[in-house]
Design a protein around this motif. Structure first.
Motif, PDB file in Angstrom:
ATOM      1  N   PHE A 159       0.839  -1.204   0.000  1.00 29.57           N
ATOM      2  CA  PHE A 159       0.000   0.000   0.000  1.00 29.57           C
ATOM      3  C   PHE A 159       0.875   1.257   0.000  1.00 29.57           C
ATOM      4  O   PHE A 159       0.681   2.184  -0.803  1.00 29.57           O
ATOM      5  N   LEU A 170       4.007   1.541  -0.848  1.00 29.61           N
ATOM      6  CA  LEU A 170       4.785   1.629  -2.093  1.00 29.61           C
ATOM      7  C   LEU A 170       3.917   2.224  -3.212  1.00 29.61           C
ATOM      8  O   LEU A 170       4.362   3.108  -3.956  1.00 29.61           O
ATOM      9  N   THR A 171       2.670   1.738  -3.295  1.00 28.14           N
ATOM     10  CA  THR A 171       1.764   2.249  -4.326  1.00 28.14           C
ATOM     11  C   THR A 171       1.539   3.746  -4.144  1.00 28.14           C
ATOM     12  O   THR A 171       1.612   4.532  -5.106  1.00 28.14           O
ATOM     13  N   LEU A 172       1.281   4.140  -2.900  1.00 23.71           N
ATOM     14  CA  LEU A 172       1.015   5.546  -2.612  1.00 23.71           C
ATOM     15  C   LEU A 172       2.227   6.401  -2.972  1.00 23.71           C
ATOM     16  O   LEU A 172       2.104   7.460  -3.610  1.00 23.71           O
ATOM     17  N   VAL A 228       4.728   5.739  -5.095  1.00 19.82           N
ATOM     18  CA  VAL A 228       4.958   5.806  -6.544  1.00 19.82           C
ATOM     19  C   VAL A 228       3.902   6.689  -7.203  1.00 19.82           C
ATOM     20  O   VAL A 228       4.207   7.486  -8.098  1.00 19.82           O
ATOM     21  N   GLY A 258       6.150   9.409  -8.279  1.00 19.95           N
ATOM     22  CA  GLY A 258       6.707   8.784  -9.482  1.00 19.95           C
ATOM     23  C   GLY A 258       7.931   7.944  -9.172  1.00 19.95           C
ATOM     24  O   GLY A 258       8.571   7.404 -10.067  1.00 19.95           O
ATOM     25  N   ARG A 296      -9.231  -6.222   1.156  1.00 17.64           N
ATOM     26  CA  ARG A 296      -7.952  -5.516   1.079  1.00 17.64           C
ATOM     27  C   ARG A 296      -7.599  -4.980  -0.305  1.00 17.64           C
ATOM     28  O   ARG A 296      -7.059  -3.871  -0.407  1.00 17.64           O
ATOM     29  N   TRP A 355      -8.081  -1.328  -1.168  1.00 16.74           N
ATOM     30  CA  TRP A 355      -7.167  -0.313  -0.646  1.00 16.74           C
ATOM     31  C   TRP A 355      -6.020  -0.044  -1.605  1.00 16.74           C
ATOM     32  O   TRP A 355      -5.450   1.055  -1.608  1.00 16.74           O
ATOM     33  N   LEU A 356      -5.664  -1.041  -2.400  1.00 16.06           N
ATOM     34  CA  LEU A 356      -4.609  -0.805  -3.395  1.00 16.06           C
ATOM     35  C   LEU A 356      -5.103   0.197  -4.440  1.00 16.06           C
ATOM     36  O   LEU A 356      -4.340   1.056  -4.912  1.00 16.06           O
ATOM     37  N   ALA A 400      -4.936   3.617  -2.921  1.00  9.40           N
ATOM     38  CA  ALA A 400      -3.569   4.141  -2.893  1.00  9.40           C
ATOM     39  C   ALA A 400      -3.122   4.597  -4.276  1.00  9.40           C
ATOM     40  O   ALA A 400      -2.231   5.448  -4.395  1.00  9.40           O
ATOM     41  N   ALA A 401      -3.717   4.048  -5.326  1.00  6.13           N
ATOM     42  CA  ALA A 401      -3.285   4.393  -6.691  1.00  6.13           C
ATOM     43  C   ALA A 401      -4.018   5.606  -7.248  1.00  6.13           C
ATOM     44  O   ALA A 401      -3.694   6.062  -8.358  1.00  6.13           O
ATOM     45  N   PRO A 435      -3.786   8.815  -6.642  1.00  8.31           N
ATOM     46  CA  PRO A 435      -2.956   9.959  -7.062  1.00  8.31           C
ATOM     47  C   PRO A 435      -2.354   9.838  -8.467  1.00  8.31           C
ATOM     48  O   PRO A 435      -1.888  10.832  -9.017  1.00  8.31           O
ATOM     49  N   PHE A 436      -2.366   8.627  -9.050  1.00  6.65           N
ATOM     50  CA  PHE A 436      -1.908   8.512 -10.443  1.00  6.65           C
ATOM     51  C   PHE A 436      -2.786   9.352 -11.372  1.00  6.65           C
ATOM     52  O   PHE A 436      -2.314   9.843 -12.405  1.00  6.65           O
ATOM     53  N   VAL A 444      -3.107  -1.175 -11.865  1.00 10.16           N
ATOM     54  CA  VAL A 444      -3.271  -1.462 -10.432  1.00 10.16           C
ATOM     55  C   VAL A 444      -4.723  -1.848 -10.137  1.00 10.16           C
ATOM     56  O   VAL A 444      -4.989  -2.814  -9.394  1.00 10.16           O
ATOM     57  N   PHE A 455       0.086  -6.122 -10.947  1.00 13.11           N
ATOM     58  CA  PHE A 455       0.329  -5.053  -9.976  1.00 13.11           C
ATOM     59  C   PHE A 455       1.768  -4.533 -10.112  1.00 13.11           C
ATOM     60  O   PHE A 455       2.011  -3.319 -10.139  1.00 13.11           O
ATOM     61  N   LEU A 490       2.982  -0.657 -11.143  1.00 13.97           N
ATOM     62  CA  LEU A 490       3.869   0.246 -10.396  1.00 13.97           C
ATOM     63  C   LEU A 490       5.143   0.504 -11.184  1.00 13.97           C
ATOM     64  O   LEU A 490       5.699   1.613 -11.135  1.00 13.97           O
ATOM     65  N   GLY A 528       4.256   3.153 -13.558  1.00 12.64           N
ATOM     66  CA  GLY A 528       4.024   4.436 -12.898  1.00 12.64           C
ATOM     67  C   GLY A 528       5.289   5.083 -12.367  1.00 12.64           C
ATOM     68  O   GLY A 528       5.310   6.289 -12.118  1.00 12.64           O
ATOM     69  N   ALA A 529       6.364   4.280 -12.184  1.00 10.14           N
ATOM     70  CA  ALA A 529       7.589   4.817 -11.586  1.00 10.14           C
ATOM     71  C   ALA A 529       8.471   5.454 -12.663  1.00 10.14           C
ATOM     72  O   ALA A 529       9.597   5.029 -12.894  1.00 10.14           O
ATOM     73  N   ALA A 531       7.116  -4.780  -5.900  1.00  9.73           N
ATOM     74  CA  ALA A 531       5.662  -4.683  -5.744  1.00  9.73           C
ATOM     75  C   ALA A 531       5.009  -6.046  -5.984  1.00  9.73           C
ATOM     76  O   ALA A 531       4.104  -6.456  -5.224  1.00  9.73           O
ATOM     77  N   ALA A 547       2.870  -8.121  -3.212  1.00 13.33           N
ATOM     78  CA  ALA A 547       1.465  -8.503  -3.432  1.00 13.33           C
ATOM     79  C   ALA A 547       1.292 -10.011  -3.290  1.00 13.33           C
ATOM     80  O   ALA A 547       0.328 -10.479  -2.683  1.00 13.33           O
TER      81      ALA A 547
END
Lengths: 43, 312
Positions: A31, A33-35, A37, A41, B45, B48-49, B52-53, B55-56, B78, B116, B120, B123-124, B139, B143
């Protein structure tokens, strides 16, 4: 290890607690890590 | 249509059998337990992932086409991974709830963990190529550890004829479908006592399903119950619901509940017969094995095994 993780055995209560702890920890790390990234970024 | 509120601990009518019963007594004798799909403890659960995603999404806009593809793609991957993992958890719960089950055809949790990681990694963008690969790998591992791998083996299928088992599984799925249709139909009446009555009947039918599941060879003995009788019960339910909604026909209600009681008794008796049959098979197998052991001299005579009486 896979045997334990897959839940196919009947573990002792201590082993169950440890597995639950490891899974919960891994989930919140995923969780975070996702937040991270998604916000920055990167990590 | 409005439906009276009711839950596990809500008071139920004293006599669920007739509509003449005078309201609620404040006692909760029969509990309306809605059926029946097993739920995995981690089933919530994955959502929640996705949270958390989120903000992308805002970061996808205003940075050019590259940022758009990266942001939307990462979020979609995600979210897709969370969906796959959730489906995998459902399949695992169903696998665990049954005494005999095939492994899921598609290992959704493993696949979801990989997707997943890809999400990420995509996204990175600020981390460079190697950094993105490392983040994606970490990641995926996290997971997979968090949700565990899918069940990768069949369970309780030893000595079963595969075709017979598939046939039983199909018949059970059909039976469950009919029960669901009955539940949905009776819900239209908005009467908790009736829903509860149908739910009790459904539990009886499911006990028969479980007996067939454990020994698919018994399907021939139960097929009429899982097909014709359940079809009849479903049709009777939809006719009764129409009558009840239109006229509040008490006689029809009494007849319908009597039908459910009769069917319930028949189903219970058939389930008992199947279980008895299984026990007889076991006794027979034990006797044959014992006889064989004693013939080959491997089993001591039970009389010789008894210890001598203590000397006084």
């Amino acid at each position: 290890m896979q045997f334990i993780l897959s839940g196919n055995c009947i573990p002792s209560p201590e082993a169950k607690m440890s597995l639950k702890f490891v899974r919960t920890l891994a989930f919140w790390l995923a969780f975070a890590l996702t937040l991270s990234v998604a916000l920055k970024g990167t990590v | 249509m409005a439906q009276r509120f009711g839950g596990k601990y809500s008071p139920q009518p004293m006599d669920a059998g007739t509509s003449d019963s005078p309201g609620y007594s404040g006692v909760a004798p029969g509990r309306t337990v809605t059926a029946a799909e097993p739920v995995h403890p981690l089933a919530r659960r994955p959502v929640w992932l996705i949270v958390a995603a989120i903000p992308f999404l805002p970061s996808a806009f205003g940075g050019g086409p590259g940022a758009l593809i990266r942001g939307l793609g990462a979020f979609a991957l995600v979210a897709g991974a969370a969906f796959l993992i959730r489906e995998g958890l459902k399949a695992e719960a169903a696998w665990q709830a049954r005494s005999a089950a095939r492994r899921p055809v598609l290992p959704r949790k493993i696949l979801g963990s990989i997707v997943f990681g890809l999400g990420l990694g995509l996204g990175a963008g600020q981390a460079g190529m190697l950094g993105a690969i490392a983040i994606g790998a970490v990641a995926a591992i996290l997971a997979l550890t968090a949700f565990g791998p899918d069940p990768l083996r069949d369970k309780g299928m030893e000595g079963f004829d595969g075709i017979q088992h598939d046939r039983a599984a199909r018949a059970i799925a059909e039976g469950e479908k009919r029960l669901t249709e009955m539940r949905e139909a009776i819900r239209r009446t908005g009467d908790i006592a009736l829903s509860d009555r149908v739910e009790r009947f459904a539990r009886g039918a499911q006990a028969l399903f479980r007996a067939v599941e454990q020994d698919p060879g018994d399907l021939a003995l139960a097929r009429r119950y899982m097909g014709v009788y359940l079809d009849g019960a479903r049709d009777a339910t939809s006719r009764f619901v129409e009558l009840w909604i239109a006229h509040r026909d008490t006689a029809a209600r009494t007849a319908y509940e009597a039908l459910l009681t009769d069917l319930e008794t028949d189903f219970a008796s058939r389930t008992r017969t199947l279980i008895e049959g299984g026990r007889q098979d076991l006794t027979l197998e034990i006797e044959v094995l014992r006889e064989r052991l004693s013939r080959e001299g491997l089993r001591a005579d039970p009389v010789a095994e008894t210890p001598p009486p203590p000397e006084s």
